[in-house]
Design a protein around this motif. Structure first.
Motif, PDB file in Angstrom:
ATOM      1  N   PRO A  79     -43.085  90.185  27.557  1.00  0.00           N
ATOM      2  CA  PRO A  79     -44.362  89.481  27.331  1.00  0.00           C
ATOM      3  C   PRO A  79     -44.451  89.016  25.876  1.00  0.00           C
ATOM      4  CG  PRO A  79     -44.729  91.838  27.517  1.00  0.00           C
ATOM      5  CD  PRO A  79     -43.274  91.587  27.833  1.00  0.00           C
ATOM      6  N   PRO A  80     -45.147  87.918  25.654  1.00  0.00           N
ATOM      7  CA  PRO A  80     -45.239  87.421  24.270  1.00  0.00           C
ATOM      8  C   PRO A  80     -45.988  88.410  23.382  1.00  0.00           C
ATOM      9  CG  PRO A  80     -46.727  86.213  25.708  1.00  0.00           C
ATOM     10  CD  PRO A  80     -45.909  87.125  26.587  1.00  0.00           C
ATOM     11  N   SER A  81     -45.586  88.460  22.156  1.00  0.00           N
ATOM     12  CA  SER A  81     -46.253  89.327  21.186  1.00  0.00           C
ATOM     13  C   SER A  81     -47.605  88.732  20.827  1.00  0.00           C
ATOM     14  CB  SER A  81     -45.425  89.455  19.903  1.00  0.00           C
ATOM     15  OG  SER A  81     -44.171  89.997  20.187  1.00  0.00           O
ATOM     16  N   PRO A  82     -48.578  89.616  20.563  1.00  0.00           N
ATOM     17  CA  PRO A  82     -49.873  89.070  20.129  1.00  0.00           C
ATOM     18  C   PRO A  82     -49.704  88.370  18.782  1.00  0.00           C
ATOM     19  CG  PRO A  82     -49.849  91.462  19.936  1.00  0.00           C
ATOM     20  CD  PRO A  82     -48.557  91.050  20.591  1.00  0.00           C
ATOM     21  N   PRO A  83     -50.534  87.374  18.529  1.00  0.00           N
ATOM     22  CA  PRO A  83     -50.390  86.672  17.246  1.00  0.00           C
ATOM     23  C   PRO A  83     -50.643  87.623  16.077  1.00  0.00           C
ATOM     24  CG  PRO A  83     -52.408  86.007  18.375  1.00  0.00           C
ATOM     25  CD  PRO A  83     -51.643  86.896  19.313  1.00  0.00           C
ATOM     26  N   LEU A  84     -49.918  87.400  15.010  1.00  0.00           N
ATOM     27  CA  LEU A  84     -50.103  88.222  13.820  1.00  0.00           C
ATOM     28  C   LEU A  84     -51.443  87.892  13.180  1.00  0.00           C
ATOM     29  CD1 LEU A  84     -46.620  88.036  12.096  1.00  0.00           C
ATOM     30  CD2 LEU A  84     -47.617  89.970  13.290  1.00  0.00           C
ATOM     31  N   ARG A  85     -52.144  88.932  12.810  1.00  0.00           N
ATOM     32  CA  ARG A  85     -53.414  88.744  12.111  1.00  0.00           C
ATOM     33  C   ARG A  85     -53.159  88.894  10.622  1.00  0.00           C
ATOM     34  NH1 ARG A  85     -58.348  91.729  14.537  1.00  0.00           N
ATOM     35  NH2 ARG A  85     -59.361  89.814  13.969  1.00  0.00           N
ATOM     36  N   VAL A  86     -53.541  87.906   9.900  1.00  0.00           N
ATOM     37  CA  VAL A  86     -53.384  87.947   8.451  1.00  0.00           C
ATOM     38  C   VAL A  86     -54.676  88.502   7.874  1.00  0.00           C
ATOM     39  CG1 VAL A  86     -53.014  86.596   6.369  1.00  0.00           C
ATOM     40  CG2 VAL A  86     -51.825  85.980   8.491  1.00  0.00           C
ATOM     41  N   HIS A  87     -54.565  89.596   7.153  1.00  0.00           N
ATOM     42  CA  HIS A  87     -55.735  90.212   6.533  1.00  0.00           C
ATOM     43  C   HIS A  87     -55.834  89.737   5.092  1.00  0.00           C
ATOM     44  CE1 HIS A  87     -56.617  92.897   9.826  1.00  0.00           C
ATOM     45  NE2 HIS A  87     -55.305  93.109   9.933  1.00  0.00           N
ATOM     46  N   ARG A  88     -56.906  89.069   4.830  1.00  0.00           N
ATOM     47  CA  ARG A  88     -57.153  88.659   3.451  1.00  0.00           C
ATOM     48  C   ARG A  88     -57.845  89.791   2.733  1.00  0.00           C
ATOM     49  NH1 ARG A  88     -59.250  82.655   4.831  1.00  0.00           N
ATOM     50  NH2 ARG A  88     -57.199  81.808   5.210  1.00  0.00           N
TER      51      ARG A  88
END
Length: 154
Positions: free
Chosen positions: A4-13
């Motif tokens: 299954p596709p990986s969840p999108p990466l969340r960029v934490h500012r």
């Protein structure tokens, strides 16, 4: 079957270090700015965020390291939150020296006074009472409601 596709990466500012981005009343922010404080250090922001929900917080920093600023931001946030809920707030601010108590009573009185609207130019009553207790000459109980105070106490 393909994985299954990986969840999108969340960029934490990183959180903003500006005091005017911390949800404080504008009068309180202006009082900090008038004193030359516009930003916090990254460790201060981390401490503020850690205790943002009212959780307990223990932190250490050297003298003049910025501990009081963290405590004041959390104090204002808590009083603001409780006022919005229609509940009184009480805060105990512990300091090591009599001279610091005297200084902080004046600072907090001015800073917290800016949180409240006055009914008129001669209306000097405020729903906040700031009291200092230092040594054996102090009378009363630090968290007891002072006579004539109908609102919050610091």
């Amino acid at each position: 079957a393909p994985p299954p596709p990986s969840p999108p990466l969340r960029v934490h500012r990183p959180a903003s270090l500006r005091l005017d981005h911390m949800g404080l009343p504008s009068g309180v922010v202006n009082s900090f700015i008038a004193g030359g404080v516009t930003n916090v250090y990254p460790w201060q922001r981390a401490a503020i965020d850690t205790a943002a929900d009212g959780a307990s917080l223990v932190y250490c920093a050297p003298t003049s390291g910025g501990k009081s600023l963290v405590a004041e931001v959390l104090l204002v946030r808590q009083l603001t939150r409780r006022a919005a809920e229609g509940r009184p707030g009480r805060v105990l601010f512990v300091l090591p020296y009599h001279s610091l108590v005297t200084e902080k009573v004046g600072d907090l009185t001015r800073r917290l006074d800016s949180m409240y609207q006055r009914r008129g130019p001669k209306d000097w009553q405020t729903p906040v009472a700031v009291r200092g207790f230092a040594g054996p000459e102090s009378e009363g109980t630090p968290l007891a409601r002072p006579l004539g105070c109908s609102g919050q106490e610091v």
